[in-house]
Design a protein around this motif. Structure first.
Motif, PDB file in Angstrom:
ATOM      1  N   SER A 166       0.836  -1.201   0.000  1.00 61.89           N
ATOM      2  CA  SER A 166       0.000   0.000   0.000  1.00 61.89           C
ATOM      3  C   SER A 166       0.867   1.246   0.000  1.00 61.89           C
ATOM      4  CB  SER A 166      -0.916  -0.009   1.235  1.00 61.89           C
ATOM      5  OG  SER A 166      -1.699   1.164   1.280  1.00 61.89           O
ATOM      6  N   GLY A 167       0.468   2.218  -0.793  1.00 67.59           N
ATOM      7  CA  GLY A 167       1.172   3.493  -0.802  1.00 67.59           C
ATOM      8  C   GLY A 167       2.419   3.470  -1.664  1.00 67.59           C
ATOM      9  N   PRO A 168       3.233   4.531  -1.571  1.00 64.70           N
ATOM     10  CA  PRO A 168       4.464   4.620  -2.382  1.00 64.70           C
ATOM     11  C   PRO A 168       5.425   3.472  -2.056  1.00 64.70           C
ATOM     12  CG  PRO A 168       3.940   6.719  -1.308  1.00 64.70           C
ATOM     13  CD  PRO A 168       3.042   5.698  -0.701  1.00 64.70           C
ATOM     14  N   ARG A 169       6.394   3.292  -2.921  1.00 59.65           N
ATOM     15  CA  ARG A 169       7.366   2.223  -2.700  1.00 59.65           C
ATOM     16  C   ARG A 169       8.230   2.495  -1.471  1.00 59.65           C
ATOM     17  NH1 ARG A 169       8.630   1.614  -9.123  1.00 59.65           N
ATOM     18  NH2 ARG A 169       6.948   0.128  -9.550  1.00 59.65           N
ATOM     19  N   TYR A 170       8.562   1.422  -0.779  1.00 57.62           N
ATOM     20  CA  TYR A 170       9.381   1.507   0.419  1.00 57.62           C
ATOM     21  C   TYR A 170      10.854   1.466   0.043  1.00 57.62           C
ATOM     22  CZ  TYR A 170       5.162   0.451   3.159  1.00 57.62           C
ATOM     23  OH  TYR A 170       3.914   0.482   3.736  1.00 57.62           O
ATOM     24  N   LYS A 171      11.621   2.413   0.515  1.00 56.18           N
ATOM     25  CA  LYS A 171      13.059   2.384   0.271  1.00 56.18           C
ATOM     26  C   LYS A 171      13.692   1.393   1.239  1.00 56.18           C
ATOM     27  CE  LYS A 171      17.126   5.303  -0.379  1.00 56.18           C
ATOM     28  NZ  LYS A 171      18.067   4.352   0.221  1.00 56.18           N
ATOM     29  N   ILE A 172      14.352   0.394   0.692  1.00 60.85           N
ATOM     30  CA  ILE A 172      14.979  -0.612   1.537  1.00 60.85           C
ATOM     31  C   ILE A 172      16.211   0.002   2.190  1.00 60.85           C
ATOM     32  CG2 ILE A 172      16.027  -2.894   1.607  1.00 60.85           C
ATOM     33  CD1 ILE A 172      13.036  -2.886   0.920  1.00 60.85           C
ATOM     34  N   PRO A 173      16.245   0.073   3.528  1.00 59.18           N
ATOM     35  CA  PRO A 173      17.379   0.709   4.211  1.00 59.18           C
ATOM     36  C   PRO A 173      18.654  -0.127   4.107  1.00 59.18           C
ATOM     37  CG  PRO A 173      15.877  -0.255   5.802  1.00 59.18           C
ATOM     38  CD  PRO A 173      15.219  -0.399   4.465  1.00 59.18           C
ATOM     39  N   SER A 174      19.778   0.530   4.287  1.00 62.25           N
ATOM     40  CA  SER A 174      21.073  -0.130   4.125  1.00 62.25           C
ATOM     41  C   SER A 174      21.275  -1.277   5.107  1.00 62.25           C
ATOM     42  CB  SER A 174      22.202   0.897   4.277  1.00 62.25           C
ATOM     43  OG  SER A 174      22.126   1.529   5.541  1.00 62.25           O
ATOM     44  N   CYS A 175      20.626  -1.207   6.276  1.00 59.42           N
ATOM     45  CA  CYS A 175      20.835  -2.251   7.283  1.00 59.42           C
ATOM     46  C   CYS A 175      20.387  -3.624   6.781  1.00 59.42           C
ATOM     47  CB  CYS A 175      20.110  -1.901   8.586  1.00 59.42           C
ATOM     48  SG  CYS A 175      18.321  -1.682   8.406  1.00 59.42           S
ATOM     49  N   LEU A 176      19.381  -3.660   5.902  1.00 60.29           N
ATOM     50  CA  LEU A 176      18.919  -4.952   5.392  1.00 60.29           C
ATOM     51  C   LEU A 176      19.985  -5.610   4.514  1.00 60.29           C
ATOM     52  CD1 LEU A 176      16.319  -6.727   5.490  1.00 60.29           C
ATOM     53  CD2 LEU A 176      15.770  -5.808   3.248  1.00 60.29           C
ATOM     54  N   PHE A 177      20.778  -4.780   3.836  1.00 65.11           N
ATOM     55  CA  PHE A 177      21.824  -5.321   2.963  1.00 65.11           C
ATOM     56  C   PHE A 177      23.061  -5.760   3.742  1.00 65.11           C
ATOM     57  CE2 PHE A 177      19.347  -2.465   0.204  1.00 65.11           C
ATOM     58  CZ  PHE A 177      18.999  -3.361  -0.799  1.00 65.11           C
ATOM     59  N   SER A 178      23.001  -5.636   5.058  1.00 60.39           N
ATOM     60  CA  SER A 178      24.137  -6.056   5.887  1.00 60.39           C
ATOM     61  C   SER A 178      23.913  -7.428   6.518  1.00 60.39           C
ATOM     62  CB  SER A 178      24.391  -5.022   6.996  1.00 60.39           C
ATOM     63  OG  SER A 178      23.300  -5.000   7.915  1.00 60.39           O
ATOM     64  N   ILE A 179      22.765  -8.057   6.219  1.00 58.20           N
ATOM     65  CA  ILE A 179      22.471  -9.379   6.793  1.00 58.20           C
ATOM     66  C   ILE A 179      23.278 -10.418   6.007  1.00 58.20           C
ATOM     67  CG2 ILE A 179      20.680 -11.036   7.389  1.00 58.20           C
ATOM     68  CD1 ILE A 179      18.657  -8.755   7.335  1.00 58.20           C
ATOM     69  N   GLY A 180      24.396 -10.804   6.548  1.00 59.72           N
ATOM     70  CA  GLY A 180      25.346 -11.634   5.809  1.00 59.72           C
ATOM     71  C   GLY A 180      24.908 -13.061   5.560  1.00 59.72           C
ATOM     72  N   ASP A 181      24.024 -13.610   6.433  1.00 57.44           N
ATOM     73  CA  ASP A 181      23.642 -15.023   6.310  1.00 57.44           C
ATOM     74  C   ASP A 181      22.354 -15.235   5.520  1.00 57.44           C
ATOM     75  OD1 ASP A 181      25.839 -15.797   7.825  1.00 57.44           O
ATOM     76  OD2 ASP A 181      24.769 -15.564   9.714  1.00 57.44           O
ATOM     77  N   LEU A 182      21.869 -14.205   4.872  1.00 57.73           N
ATOM     78  CA  LEU A 182      20.597 -14.293   4.161  1.00 57.73           C
ATOM     79  C   LEU A 182      20.680 -15.324   3.031  1.00 57.73           C
ATOM     80  CD1 LEU A 182      17.973 -12.736   4.668  1.00 57.73           C
ATOM     81  CD2 LEU A 182      18.610 -11.183   2.831  1.00 57.73           C
ATOM     82  N   GLU A 183      19.652 -16.201   2.976  1.00 57.44           N
ATOM     83  CA  GLU A 183      19.593 -17.231   1.937  1.00 57.44           C
ATOM     84  C   GLU A 183      18.409 -17.033   0.992  1.00 57.44           C
ATOM     85  OE1 GLU A 183      19.450 -20.971   3.939  1.00 57.44           O
ATOM     86  OE2 GLU A 183      21.440 -20.756   4.865  1.00 57.44           O
ATOM     87  N   TYR A 184      17.350 -16.371   1.469  1.00 57.53           N
ATOM     88  CA  TYR A 184      16.135 -16.179   0.670  1.00 57.53           C
ATOM     89  C   TYR A 184      15.641 -14.760   0.901  1.00 57.53           C
ATOM     90  CZ  TYR A 184      11.431 -17.015  -1.212  1.00 57.53           C
ATOM     91  OH  TYR A 184      10.271 -16.958  -1.958  1.00 57.53           O
ATOM     92  N   LEU A 185      15.424 -14.003  -0.191  1.00 55.03           N
ATOM     93  CA  LEU A 185      14.966 -12.621  -0.079  1.00 55.03           C
ATOM     94  C   LEU A 185      13.874 -12.358  -1.101  1.00 55.03           C
ATOM     95  CD1 LEU A 185      15.300  -9.801   1.178  1.00 55.03           C
ATOM     96  CD2 LEU A 185      17.066  -9.326  -0.541  1.00 55.03           C
ATOM     97  N   HIS A 186      12.715 -11.897  -0.607  1.00 55.24           N
ATOM     98  CA  HIS A 186      11.563 -11.587  -1.451  1.00 55.24           C
ATOM     99  C   HIS A 186      11.070 -10.199  -1.054  1.00 55.24           C
ATOM    100  CE1 HIS A 186       7.639 -12.955  -3.507  1.00 55.24           C
ATOM    101  NE2 HIS A 186       7.454 -11.686  -3.130  1.00 55.24           N
ATOM    102  N   LEU A 187      11.160  -9.241  -1.982  1.00 58.80           N
ATOM    103  CA  LEU A 187      10.753  -7.866  -1.714  1.00 58.80           C
ATOM    104  C   LEU A 187       9.746  -7.409  -2.752  1.00 58.80           C
ATOM    105  CD1 LEU A 187      14.285  -6.291  -1.047  1.00 58.80           C
ATOM    106  CD2 LEU A 187      12.683  -7.176   0.659  1.00 58.80           C
ATOM    107  N   GLU A 188       8.706  -6.693  -2.293  1.00 57.17           N
ATOM    108  CA  GLU A 188       7.711  -6.134  -3.195  1.00 57.17           C
ATOM    109  C   GLU A 188       7.469  -4.666  -2.865  1.00 57.17           C
ATOM    110  OE1 GLU A 188       4.096  -8.369  -3.473  1.00 57.17           O
ATOM    111  OE2 GLU A 188       5.110 -10.293  -3.780  1.00 57.17           O
ATOM    112  N   ASN A 189       7.100  -3.894  -3.895  1.00 57.11           N
ATOM    113  CA  ASN A 189       6.762  -2.482  -3.735  1.00 57.11           C
ATOM    114  C   ASN A 189       7.892  -1.731  -3.036  1.00 57.11           C
ATOM    115  OD1 ASN A 189       5.022  -0.220  -3.965  1.00 57.11           O
ATOM    116  ND2 ASN A 189       4.345  -0.475  -1.854  1.00 57.11           N
TER     117      ASN A 189
END
Length: 426
Positions: free
Chosen positions: A134-157
């Protein structure tokens, strides 16, 4: 004697009830005494709101939900303020390891999104799904890109803007981005800095003109959106869906020696299933068509393709692809609806084209949205003459003209295969 029997019966009933109650207590104690991680796993099978309510069962269950490894949050019928409180409480009070985090909602949470992502990144989840549409697109903050062990990522809007210090997701195998905006450089770096990536979905995006996908371990790719150019370097790709929503450079460039087929598909040496949708075939046909490809698609057995059969360049491009797929078994085609491009579009026949193909392994073929145009009938005639092993050719009639004469032509066409059946559906 009868009175004694009644007393004995009542005593036995009382004993049974006592044993049942004792068993219930023992069972309750067993559940209450389970290790925290087991309780958390049990509660993960409930939605978060229900799991939090278990804290009222007893003192031993009061904090059990804070060890749930899987967190799934959906605003559903919850009021916005109640959902915000729930998400804040879960991310703030959760003290165990979050393996999977999933949040979805149809209300606006832009004011809270930043702090939620900061709290989430501290938990180092392995799977993150964010569907706040809902609403304008969410800007993904830099902290999310620092999760080093991430195996699955699904982002919308969302808006994808990589921080300068981005080191990549070394363990990420699945990446899905939908309804997003980014830049050529950011999306290229995001993909190339994920060396373990096997599944990639890019659906409905803006701001990307030239897609450059370099992923050595990629085996599944889905791309649908507006772009001007695409370059694939994915030698292990097995399944690909490529769709272009708009026809850029609709007029072929004079003396263009670039092969867009080679640029897009040349590295796909182990491709098994290929879907070409929207205007993507038109994109492939705008450069040099006859360039020899560096690899033969020996593993390619299934092709699904949307094509303008009145466009000679598209027909030649498709035939170039078929020629490089000697083991093709199944071909599904969608004839571009006449109404999409307008009735003033020139209809060019393919009778004069020198097309000599051998499709020895083709068994099943279909032409959907068949309008009864001469160019469509001509292509069906070519297809029947190229496929000695063909068993069935299905034609889905969507034409507005009188069909009897066209049907007579189709059924009278000579066939290289004695077993080939032509089936027309309406």
């Amino acid at each position: 004697m009868l009175g004694q029997f009644n007393m004995d019966s009542e005593a036995m009933s009382t004993c049974k009830k006592a044993r049942a109650e004792a068993a219930s207590v023992v069972s309750t104690d067993r559940l209450s005494n389970l290790p925290p991680e087991i309780k958390g796993d049990i509660l993960s099978r409930l939605n978060v709101e229900e799991a939090v309510r278990t804290s009222t069962l007893s003192s031993t269950w009061r904090d059990a939900w804070t060890d749930m490894p899987v967190i799934s949050l959906c605003d559903g019928n919850l009021a916005r303020t109640k959902f915000v409180t729930l998400v804040d409480m879960v991310l703030l009070l959760h003290k165990g390891t979050i393996e999977e985090f999933d949040i979805s909602g149809n209300k606006n949470y832009h004011d809270e999104f930043g702090r939620w992502m900061i709290m989430l990144s501290r938990k180092s989840p392995k799977s993150v799904i964010i569907k706040l549409n809902s609403g304008p697109r969410y800007k993904i903050p830099s902290c999310l890109f620092s999760i080093g062990d991430l195996e699955y990522l699904h982002l919308e809007n969302c808006i994808i803007s990589l921080p300068r210090a981005f080191q990549g997701f070394k363990s990420l195998t699945d990446l899905t981005l939908k309804l997003f905006s980014s830049t050529d450089k950011d999306i290229q770096n995001l993909i190339s800095f994920c060396p373990a990536l096997t599944d990639l979905i890019l659906d409905s995006f803006e701001g990307i003109n030239r897609l450059n996908i370099k992923a050595p371990k990629l085996d599944y790719l889905y791309v649908e959106g507006d772009f001007e150019d695409i370059k694939l370097d994915a030698p292990n790709l097995e399944v690909a869906f490529l769709s272009l929503d708009k026809a850029y450079q609709s007029v072929p460039i004079a003396h263009d020696k670039e092969s867009y087929v080679k640029q897009s598909l040349g590295s796909l040496s182990v491709i098994e299933t290929l879907t070409i949708n929207g205007f993507f075939l038109k994109y492939l046909s705008k450069g040099c068509i006859h360039t020899k490809l560096p690899a033969v698609f020996t593993h390619l057995e299934s092709v699904r393709i949307m094509i303008c059969l009145w466009d000679q360049r598209q027909v030649l491009t498709a035939c170039s692809l078929f020629q490089n797929a000697p083991n093709l078994k199944k071909l599904e085609m969608w004839s571009f609806p006449w109404s999409i491009l307008g009735r003033d579009e020139d209809q060019v026949g393919i009778q004069g084209l020198n097309l000599q193909l051998q499709m020895d392994h083709l068994v099943m073929a279909s032409v959907n949205h068949f309008g009864g145009l001469d160019c469509e009938v001509d292509f069906v005639a070519k297809l029947l003459s190229w496929a000695p092993a063909l068993e069935e050719l299905k034609i889905d009639w969507k034409g507005e003209m009188e069909c009897s004469m066209v049907l007579a032509k189709l059924l009278a066409l000579p066939r290289a295969s004695t077993r080939a059946k032509v089936i027309v559906t309406f």
